[in-house]
Design an enzyme around this catalytic site. Sequence first.
Site, short mmCIF file in Angstrom:
data_model
loop_
_atom_site.label_atom_id
_atom_site.label_comp_id
_atom_site.label_asym_id
_atom_site.label_seq_id
_atom_site.Cartn_x
_atom_site.Cartn_y
_atom_site.Cartn_z
N ARG A 179 0.86 -1.18 0.00
CA ARG A 179 0.00 0.00 0.00
C ARG A 179 0.90 1.23 0.00
NH1 ARG A 179 2.41 1.86 3.71
NH2 ARG A 179 0.82 3.47 3.89
N GLY A 180 0.27 2.42 -0.10
CA GLY A 180 1.06 3.64 -0.27
C GLY A 180 1.16 3.91 -1.77
N ALA A 181 0.88 5.15 -2.15
CA ALA A 181 0.72 5.46 -3.57
C ALA A 181 1.93 5.05 -4.44
CB ALA A 181 0.41 6.95 -3.73
N ARG A 183 -7.52 -0.27 -6.76
CA ARG A 183 -7.70 0.82 -5.79
C ARG A 183 -7.88 2.12 -6.58
NH1 ARG A 183 -4.16 1.12 -0.56
NH2 ARG A 183 -6.08 2.13 0.15
N ASP A 233 -1.79 10.76 -1.91
CA ASP A 233 -2.14 9.74 -2.91
C ASP A 233 -2.45 10.35 -4.26
OD1 ASP A 233 -2.93 8.69 -0.09
OD2 ASP A 233 -2.54 6.95 -1.37
N ASN A 274 -5.18 12.64 0.64
CA ASN A 274 -4.34 11.73 1.44
C ASN A 274 -5.24 10.96 2.40
OD1 ASN A 274 -1.68 10.72 2.12
ND2 ASN A 274 -1.85 11.82 4.05
O1 MRU Z 1 -4.46 3.24 2.19
P1 MRU Z 1 -2.98 3.41 2.09
O2 MRU Z 1 -2.23 2.84 3.24
O3 MRU Z 1 -2.46 2.92 0.75
O4 MRU Z 1 -2.78 4.97 2.12
C1 MRU Z 1 -1.48 5.50 2.08
C2 MRU Z 1 -1.44 6.96 2.26
O5 MRU Z 1 -2.46 7.62 2.37
C3 MRU Z 1 -0.10 7.61 2.21
O6 MRU Z 1 -0.04 8.71 3.06
C4 MRU Z 1 0.15 8.09 0.78
O7 MRU Z 1 0.00 7.02 -0.13
C5 MRU Z 1 1.49 8.68 0.60
S1 MRU Z 1 2.71 7.41 0.57
C6 MRU Z 1 4.23 8.03 0.29
#
Ligand code: MRU
Length: 370
Positions: free
Chosen positions: A56-58, A93, A247, A257
């Site tokens: 996870r994480g963009a 997603r 994101d 975000n």
């Molecule tokens: O639902 P997630 O865990 O994928 O969400 C992640 C976030 O919101 C992070 O803050 C965002 O992707 C930035 S990651 C460098």
Amino acid sequence: MKIDGKAFRSIWREDDGSRRGVVKIIDQRWLPHDLRIEPLRDRAAFAVAIRDMWVRGAPLIGATAAYGVAVQMAQDPSDALLDETWDVLHETRPTAINLRWALDDMRTRLRQLPPEERAEAAYARADMICEEDVEMNRKIGEHGLAIIRDIAAQKAPGEPVRILTHCNAGWPATVDWGTATSPIYQAVAAGIPVHVFVDETRPRNQGAQLTAWELNSHGVPHDLIVDNAGGHLMQHGEVDMVIVGTDRTTANGDVCNKIGTYLKALAAKANGVPFYVALPSPTIDWTVGDGVREIPIEERSGSEVTHVQGRDAQGRIVTVQVSPDGTGARNPAFDVTPANLVTGLITERGVCEASPDALAAMFPDRAPGR
Ligand code: MRU
């Protein structure tokens, strides 16, 4: 970054004796209690890993999707499968724009090649996307470090710069370094004392489970706080700056975000605390202006709200119910912070205002119609 002193990335290609090796990831659902590494061998496995948040994480979602395309190209490099793979991975997603960015990048390049050359090129490009992510995040760290240094210069020697962060925009959310954490790691390396307030980030607790874990692994002083504590700490002068990831950031500078980011930005504005957003340029969606109206917000299962996962006294990872039977739950996973609440965007090219003109001036080669 390191786990128990050993260097790791969040995704990598490992030699397994086969021609192209195997893509491996850390299955983040079990952190911090269990480090499980999983191979992803076919497109379905990549789709599950993204949808069910093994990764996870963009930025990491984008990198994973790129390898998913490569794995599919090794099995069938036809136009039809290229398009189908774009669709299958894209629907996993909806909010993080890096997913679409990586899929578009892969498809555009691969379409120009004859099918028999696509697999090799796809793996090479996926590797390159990972390397580019690492380098962008390293540079974000350098630019963010300058801001932290300025704040430190206004403090008594040895007094820490107190930074609040939300969700996990650390190295597990990227290929390495993290976005919001990169300036923090670089400040620590530069000998600047910092103290990080880590929002737990309900419902999935990315702050408690991932950010606290990685800061702990690197000896960065921090406190875990409940999501509702940030406003109070800011009101009492205990936070010098906020740094979060994103994101999807729009061409206007609106920042999408993890849910709860908006409330932190409001509290920061009300208390005169600078609110920075760290982002690599693939997180900018140049096709969207008004983030509140135009960004699709992922709605996840209500069970993430009604239940919580943790480790019990026997060391087992268990899920427990926190609300009564029959109570329904809403679970929007992201929110949008309007640009006027953002002090600055920390990109790989430098820090700019969250505004259409400043973003276009920072990325004249990307901003459309300028
Ligand atoms: O639902 P997630 O865990 O994928 O969400 C992640 C976030 O919101 C992070 O803050 C965002 O992707 C930035 S990651 C460098």
